[in-house]
Design a protein around this motif. Structure first.
Motif, PDB file in Angstrom:
ATOM      1  N   ASP A 132       7.095   1.059  17.095  1.00 44.07           N
ATOM      2  CA  ASP A 132       6.839   1.943  18.237  1.00 44.07           C
ATOM      3  C   ASP A 132       6.346   1.153  19.443  1.00 44.07           C
ATOM      4  OD1 ASP A 132       7.600   4.092  16.718  1.00 44.07           O
ATOM      5  OD2 ASP A 132       5.554   4.731  16.247  1.00 44.07           O
ATOM      6  N   SER A 133       5.493   0.179  19.209  1.00 44.53           N
ATOM      7  CA  SER A 133       4.981  -0.650  20.296  1.00 44.53           C
ATOM      8  C   SER A 133       6.086  -1.486  20.933  1.00 44.53           C
ATOM      9  CB  SER A 133       3.870  -1.561  19.770  1.00 44.53           C
ATOM     10  OG  SER A 133       3.400  -2.405  20.784  1.00 44.53           O
ATOM     11  N   ALA A 134       6.976  -2.019  20.126  1.00 46.29           N
ATOM     12  CA  ALA A 134       8.096  -2.804  20.651  1.00 46.29           C
ATOM     13  C   ALA A 134       9.019  -1.915  21.488  1.00 46.29           C
ATOM     14  CB  ALA A 134       8.872  -3.454  19.509  1.00 46.29           C
ATOM     15  N   ARG A 135       9.248  -0.692  21.035  1.00 50.56           N
ATOM     16  CA  ARG A 135      10.089   0.240  21.801  1.00 50.56           C
ATOM     17  C   ARG A 135       9.437   0.616  23.122  1.00 50.56           C
ATOM     18  NH1 ARG A 135      10.892   3.179  16.745  1.00 50.56           N
ATOM     19  NH2 ARG A 135      12.912   2.635  15.916  1.00 50.56           N
ATOM     20  N   GLU A 136       8.134   0.852  23.107  1.00 49.43           N
ATOM     21  CA  GLU A 136       7.421   1.213  24.328  1.00 49.43           C
ATOM     22  C   GLU A 136       7.472   0.105  25.365  1.00 49.43           C
ATOM     23  OE1 GLU A 136       3.445   2.197  23.194  1.00 49.43           O
ATOM     24  OE2 GLU A 136       4.066   4.007  22.125  1.00 49.43           O
ATOM     25  N   ASN A 137       7.578  -1.130  24.909  1.00 54.74           N
ATOM     26  CA  ASN A 137       7.600  -2.274  25.822  1.00 54.74           C
ATOM     27  C   ASN A 137       9.004  -2.759  26.138  1.00 54.74           C
ATOM     28  OD1 ASN A 137       4.692  -3.013  26.390  1.00 54.74           O
ATOM     29  ND2 ASN A 137       4.676  -2.754  24.170  1.00 54.74           N
ATOM     30  N   GLY A 138      10.006  -1.915  25.893  1.00 55.88           N
ATOM     31  CA  GLY A 138      11.343  -2.190  26.395  1.00 55.88           C
ATOM     32  C   GLY A 138      12.376  -2.715  25.431  1.00 55.88           C
ATOM     33  N   LEU A 139      12.033  -2.900  24.171  1.00 54.53           N
ATOM     34  CA  LEU A 139      13.018  -3.377  23.194  1.00 54.53           C
ATOM     35  C   LEU A 139      13.740  -2.171  22.608  1.00 54.53           C
ATOM     36  CD1 LEU A 139      13.721  -6.208  22.248  1.00 54.53           C
ATOM     37  CD2 LEU A 139      12.222  -5.875  20.307  1.00 54.53           C
ATOM     38  N   VAL A 188       1.151  -7.144  18.173  1.00 54.01           N
ATOM     39  CA  VAL A 188       2.269  -8.017  17.804  1.00 54.01           C
ATOM     40  C   VAL A 188       3.586  -7.420  18.301  1.00 54.01           C
ATOM     41  CG1 VAL A 188       3.577  -8.976  15.864  1.00 54.01           C
ATOM     42  CG2 VAL A 188       1.107  -9.101  15.860  1.00 54.01           C
ATOM     43  N   GLY A 189       3.736  -6.105  18.210  1.00 52.49           N
ATOM     44  CA  GLY A 189       4.935  -5.438  18.711  1.00 52.49           C
ATOM     45  C   GLY A 189       5.103  -5.618  20.209  1.00 52.49           C
ATOM     46  N   LYS A 190       4.007  -5.501  20.936  1.00 48.48           N
ATOM     47  CA  LYS A 190       4.052  -5.701  22.386  1.00 48.48           C
ATOM     48  C   LYS A 190       4.426  -7.145  22.709  1.00 48.48           C
ATOM     49  CE  LYS A 190       1.170  -5.490  26.496  1.00 48.48           C
ATOM     50  NZ  LYS A 190      -0.166  -5.275  27.034  1.00 48.48           N
ATOM     51  N   SER A 191       3.830  -8.079  21.990  1.00 48.88           N
ATOM     52  CA  SER A 191       4.084  -9.499  22.226  1.00 48.88           C
ATOM     53  C   SER A 191       5.534  -9.877  21.943  1.00 48.88           C
ATOM     54  CB  SER A 191       3.138 -10.333  21.354  1.00 48.88           C
ATOM     55  OG  SER A 191       3.445 -11.689  21.432  1.00 48.88           O
ATOM     56  N   ILE A 192       6.088  -9.382  20.845  1.00 51.00           N
ATOM     57  CA  ILE A 192       7.467  -9.735  20.491  1.00 51.00           C
ATOM     58  C   ILE A 192       8.450  -9.125  21.481  1.00 51.00           C
ATOM     59  CG2 ILE A 192       7.966  -7.890  18.841  1.00 51.00           C
ATOM     60  CD1 ILE A 192       8.929 -11.546  18.329  1.00 51.00           C
ATOM     61  N   ALA A 193       8.141  -7.934  22.006  1.00 53.78           N
ATOM     62  CA  ALA A 193       9.017  -7.307  23.002  1.00 53.78           C
ATOM     63  C   ALA A 193       9.014  -8.110  24.302  1.00 53.78           C
ATOM     64  CB  ALA A 193       8.581  -5.873  23.263  1.00 53.78           C
ATOM     65  N   GLU A 194       7.852  -8.599  24.703  1.00 54.04           N
ATOM     66  CA  GLU A 194       7.766  -9.410  25.924  1.00 54.04           C
ATOM     67  C   GLU A 194       8.509 -10.726  25.763  1.00 54.04           C
ATOM     68  OE1 GLU A 194       3.569  -9.685  26.467  1.00 54.04           O
ATOM     69  OE2 GLU A 194       3.414  -7.670  27.341  1.00 54.04           O
ATOM     70  N   LYS A 195       8.376 -11.350  24.602  1.00 53.52           N
ATOM     71  CA  LYS A 195       9.072 -12.614  24.362  1.00 53.52           C
ATOM     72  C   LYS A 195      10.584 -12.411  24.294  1.00 53.52           C
ATOM     73  CE  LYS A 195       5.267 -14.957  22.058  1.00 53.52           C
ATOM     74  NZ  LYS A 195       4.790 -15.620  20.842  1.00 53.52           N
ATOM     75  N   ALA A 196      11.010 -11.284  23.755  1.00 52.80           N
ATOM     76  CA  ALA A 196      12.443 -10.984  23.682  1.00 52.80           C
ATOM     77  C   ALA A 196      13.015 -10.777  25.080  1.00 52.80           C
ATOM     78  CB  ALA A 196      12.683  -9.745  22.834  1.00 52.80           C
ATOM     79  N   LYS A 197      12.291 -10.063  25.921  1.00 58.54           N
ATOM     80  CA  LYS A 197      12.743  -9.860  27.296  1.00 58.54           C
ATOM     81  C   LYS A 197      12.858 -11.193  28.028  1.00 58.54           C
ATOM     82  CE  LYS A 197      11.506  -5.272  28.794  1.00 58.54           C
ATOM     83  NZ  LYS A 197      10.613  -4.512  29.675  1.00 58.54           N
ATOM     84  N   ALA A 198      11.884 -12.066  27.811  1.00 65.77           N
ATOM     85  CA  ALA A 198      11.908 -13.381  28.451  1.00 65.77           C
ATOM     86  C   ALA A 198      13.110 -14.200  27.969  1.00 65.77           C
ATOM     87  CB  ALA A 198      10.617 -14.133  28.161  1.00 65.77           C
ATOM     88  N   ALA A 199      13.533 -13.990  26.735  1.00 68.03           N
ATOM     89  CA  ALA A 199      14.681 -14.718  26.184  1.00 68.03           C
ATOM     90  C   ALA A 199      16.003 -14.040  26.521  1.00 68.03           C
ATOM     91  CB  ALA A 199      14.529 -14.850  24.676  1.00 68.03           C
ATOM     92  N   GLY A 200      15.948 -12.868  27.166  1.00 64.66           N
ATOM     93  CA  GLY A 200      17.165 -12.174  27.556  1.00 64.66           C
ATOM     94  C   GLY A 200      17.727 -11.242  26.495  1.00 64.66           C
ATOM     95  N   ILE A 201      16.918 -10.864  25.528  1.00 63.78           N
ATOM     96  CA  ILE A 201      17.342  -9.944  24.472  1.00 63.78           C
ATOM     97  C   ILE A 201      16.870  -8.543  24.843  1.00 63.78           C
ATOM     98  CG2 ILE A 201      17.163  -9.369  22.028  1.00 63.78           C
ATOM     99  CD1 ILE A 201      18.534 -12.006  22.443  1.00 63.78           C
TER     100      ILE A 201
END
Length: 117
Positions: free
Chosen positions: A108-115, A74-87
């Motif tokens: 930690d997963s969200a941070r690893e994926n760029g958030l 879920v952390g990975k998914s939310i980070a990818e969606k945030a990047k797509a939205a420009g956050i």
């Protein structure tokens, strides 16, 4: 006081500090069977991105939604969606839950994926 009351007191303090930052926030909620994450705009009116273990694509990857592996996905998914939205950066609102276990894995997963937060 019971567990729910103390969690809600912690949540109130956290949300006060997060709202003062005037940035989008990553709001997390967990239940025994699922974990939910959503990015809410700085003014608090719109949900920019959302991800949870009840969504069909994530449910296929995870057998059970109430463990650390599910939180990591879920952390990975939310980070990818945030990047797509420009956050790029958010404030982490853990909703009064202690920074431990599934909440920590999601963060930690969200941070690893760029958030950034």
């Amino acid at each position: 006081m019971d567990k729910k009351t103390t969690r809600l007191r912690r949540a109130k303090k956290i949300r006060a500090k997060v709202s003062a930052q005037k940035v989008a926030r990553l709001c997390v909620h967990r239940t025994p069977k699922h974990i939910y994450a959503q990015i809410i705009s700085a003014d608090g009116t719109t949900v920019i991105a959302a991800s949870s273990t009840v969504q069909a694509d994530i449910k296929k990857e995870v057998g059970f939604g109430g463990n650390k592996d599910a939180a990591k996905i879920v952390g990975k998914s939310i980070a990818e969606k945030a990047k797509a939205a420009g956050i790029e950066s958010v404030a982490f609102d853990r909703s009064g839950f202690k920074y431990h276990g599934r909440i920590q894995e999601l963060a930690d997963s969200a941070r690893e994926n760029g958030l950034q937060f």
